[in-house]
Design an enzyme around this catalytic site. Structure first.
Site, PDB file in Angstrom:
ATOM      1  N   HIS A   1     -14.426  20.224  29.592  1.00  0.00           N
ATOM      2  CA  HIS A   1     -15.710  19.906  30.229  1.00  0.00           C
ATOM      3  C   HIS A   1     -15.939  18.401  30.165  1.00  0.00           C
ATOM      4  O   HIS A   1     -16.480  17.869  29.191  1.00  0.00           O
ATOM      5  CB  HIS A   1     -16.847  20.655  29.517  1.00  0.00           C
ATOM      6  CG  HIS A   1     -18.129  20.672  30.288  1.00  0.00           C
ATOM      7  ND1 HIS A   1     -18.754  21.828  30.684  1.00  0.00           N
ATOM      8  CD2 HIS A   1     -18.918  19.668  30.745  1.00  0.00           C
ATOM      9  CE1 HIS A   1     -19.872  21.542  31.338  1.00  0.00           C
ATOM     10  NE2 HIS A   1     -19.992  20.208  31.383  1.00  0.00           N
TER      11      HIS A   1
ATOM     12  N   GLU B   1     -27.545  25.669  29.014  1.00  0.00           N
ATOM     13  CA  GLU B   1     -27.735  24.336  28.442  1.00  0.00           C
ATOM     14  C   GLU B   1     -29.220  24.048  28.318  1.00  0.00           C
ATOM     15  O   GLU B   1     -29.722  23.743  27.244  1.00  0.00           O
ATOM     16  CB  GLU B   1     -27.061  23.285  29.322  1.00  0.00           C
ATOM     17  CG  GLU B   1     -27.238  21.857  28.831  1.00  0.00           C
ATOM     18  CD  GLU B   1     -26.661  20.832  29.787  1.00  0.00           C
ATOM     19  OE1 GLU B   1     -26.530  19.670  29.369  1.00  0.00           O
ATOM     20  OE2 GLU B   1     -26.359  21.179  30.947  1.00  0.00           O
TER      21      GLU B   1
ATOM     22  N   ASP C   1     -18.417  16.107  27.877  1.00  0.00           N
ATOM     23  CA  ASP C   1     -19.400  16.144  28.953  1.00  0.00           C
ATOM     24  C   ASP C   1     -19.371  14.833  29.736  1.00  0.00           C
ATOM     25  O   ASP C   1     -18.732  14.746  30.776  1.00  0.00           O
ATOM     26  CB  ASP C   1     -20.798  16.447  28.423  1.00  0.00           C
ATOM     27  CG  ASP C   1     -21.719  17.014  29.502  1.00  0.00           C
ATOM     28  OD1 ASP C   1     -21.224  17.361  30.595  1.00  0.00           O
ATOM     29  OD2 ASP C   1     -22.929  17.130  29.244  1.00  0.00           O
TER      30      ASP C   1
END
Length: 377
Positions: free
Chosen positions: A34, A226, A315
């Site tokens: 990710h 999230e 991220d």
């Protein structure tokens, strides 16, 4: 602290393990699932590309100040405010040259940090302002990744980059992006994703795209759990059939202490664990967006000990001023992990990747395990 492997068995180390510092962690082979391309630019590259393309909206003129601005602006406690910082990076990624450079440097930077496999995602629909087509965006980005892989090899580093094409969940182009992902899946695109604001934009709005991916035996992951919590996770799994959960950190909301104090899993949490649905956890980012209060309070350790399929991810390396090594070091400092734990999280990621099985196995057996054996001593 004794390491705990995915089956719950205590794992011990022998010999003299290397110190668990940033330098040694950077040498460890790592896998990343990710990572956003438009969230990982070098500040110096943003400045230079802005000058090249005539973008005059940067909040700082020099690379050091700009890097600090991204970090401070993203540290807002709000996913919506966090996402606003991307206006500046996306603005300088509108040309063939810009896309290739950013993708090339992404591969080089990850390889320098010891990442041997990465799945990097971006939204092609956000890079059309200078006249590029969706196909051209994908072609130039893939070329940049290949250039970066070659440059890494020349520097003595190994990395393979797979690309995830993302559709924005507030837009209406997800089926088109899904078709694009399938069209380029033999050229480096390994899957599909949706991203953006969760609240008000449930994944079930994009069922047509997910059905298309399933009909073509293609992989996809969904940003869920999230900012919006359990309903987002439930829809991503029950209605959309996601292979993985992008973040998924709020699954902890379905875990509660029982009468004897031991954690009790609700039905959704139990399903995620029992089905081995991977969680693409991003500790530093989760703190910045307010999904969790701090690294020390991050549910990563709870989920790992309950034997969820946890993975470590960056991220957005620019916004969080981070790297895979820094994310791992933060978890080591917070939870006392050892090399065996970091190896397990890396193997979890490779098991969960969208590579063919034999290629996953080769990376685990030929790269990851030998690399950690050296560090374990």
């Amino acid at each position: 602290m004794a390491a705990v492997d995915e089956t719950g068995t205590n794992a011990t180390t022998t010999g003299g393990p290397a110190p668990l510092d940033l330098r040694n962690i950077a040498q460890a082979p790592k896998a990343l699932l990710h990572d956003h391309l438009d969230g990982g630019l070098r500040p110096s590259t943003v400045v230079e590309l802005a000058a090249d393309c005539g973008y005059d909206g940067l909040p700082a003129a020099d690379a050091d100040s700009l890097g600090r601005w991204f970090r401070d602006a993203a540290d807002s406690g709000s996913l919506e405010l966090y996402l606003e910082t991307f206006a500046h990076t996306v603005a300088v990624m509108q040309t063939a040259e810009g896309l290739q450079r950013v993708a090339r440097e992404c591969a080089e930077d990850l390889a320098a940090d010891g990442v041997v496999y990465a799945e990097v995602r971006y939204a092609p629909e956000q890079h059309l302002e200078k006249g590029l087509t969706l196909d051209e965006v994908v072609q130039h980005t893939l070329e940049g990744f290949r250039q970066g892989e070659s440059a890494a090899r020349a520097a003595g580093k190994q990395i393979r980059v797979g690309c995830l094409l993302t559709a924005m969940r507030h837009a209406a182009r997800s089926r088109e992006i899904a078709e694009l992902a399938v069209r380029y899946r033999d050229q480096g695109v390994v899957g599909f994703d949706i991203a953006g604001k969760e609240a008000g934009f449930p994944p079930s709005r994009h069922l047509d795209a997910f059905e298309y991916m399933r009909a073509n035996n293609a992989h996809f992951t969904i940003h869920a759990g999230e900012a919006f919590g359990l309903p987002s996770i439930h829809e991503a799994i029950a209605f959309c059939g996601t292979d993985r959960l992008g973040h998924g950190v709020r699954i902890v909301d379905d875990i509660h202490p029982g009468d004897d104090g031991t954690p009790q899993l609700g039905r959704l949490a139990a399903f995620v664990r029992d089905k081995r649905i991977p969680l693409e956890l991003c500790p530093s980012s989760n703190v910045q967006t307010g999904a969790v209060a701090s690294i020390a309070e991050h549910p990563f350790d709870v989920l790992a000990r309950l034997r969820f399929r946890v993975t470590v991810n960056t991220d957005n390396r620019l916004m969080s001023d981070t790297s895979m090594s820094r994310e791992m070091k933060a978890l080591v400092d917070a939870f006392g992990y050892g090399w065996s734990d970091l190896e397990r999280f890396t193997i979890n990621a490779l098991k969960s990747s969208f590579l063919p099985f034999d290629e996953r196995l080769a990376l685990i057996d030929d790269v990851v395990k030998p690399g950690y054996a050296v560090l374990l001593g």
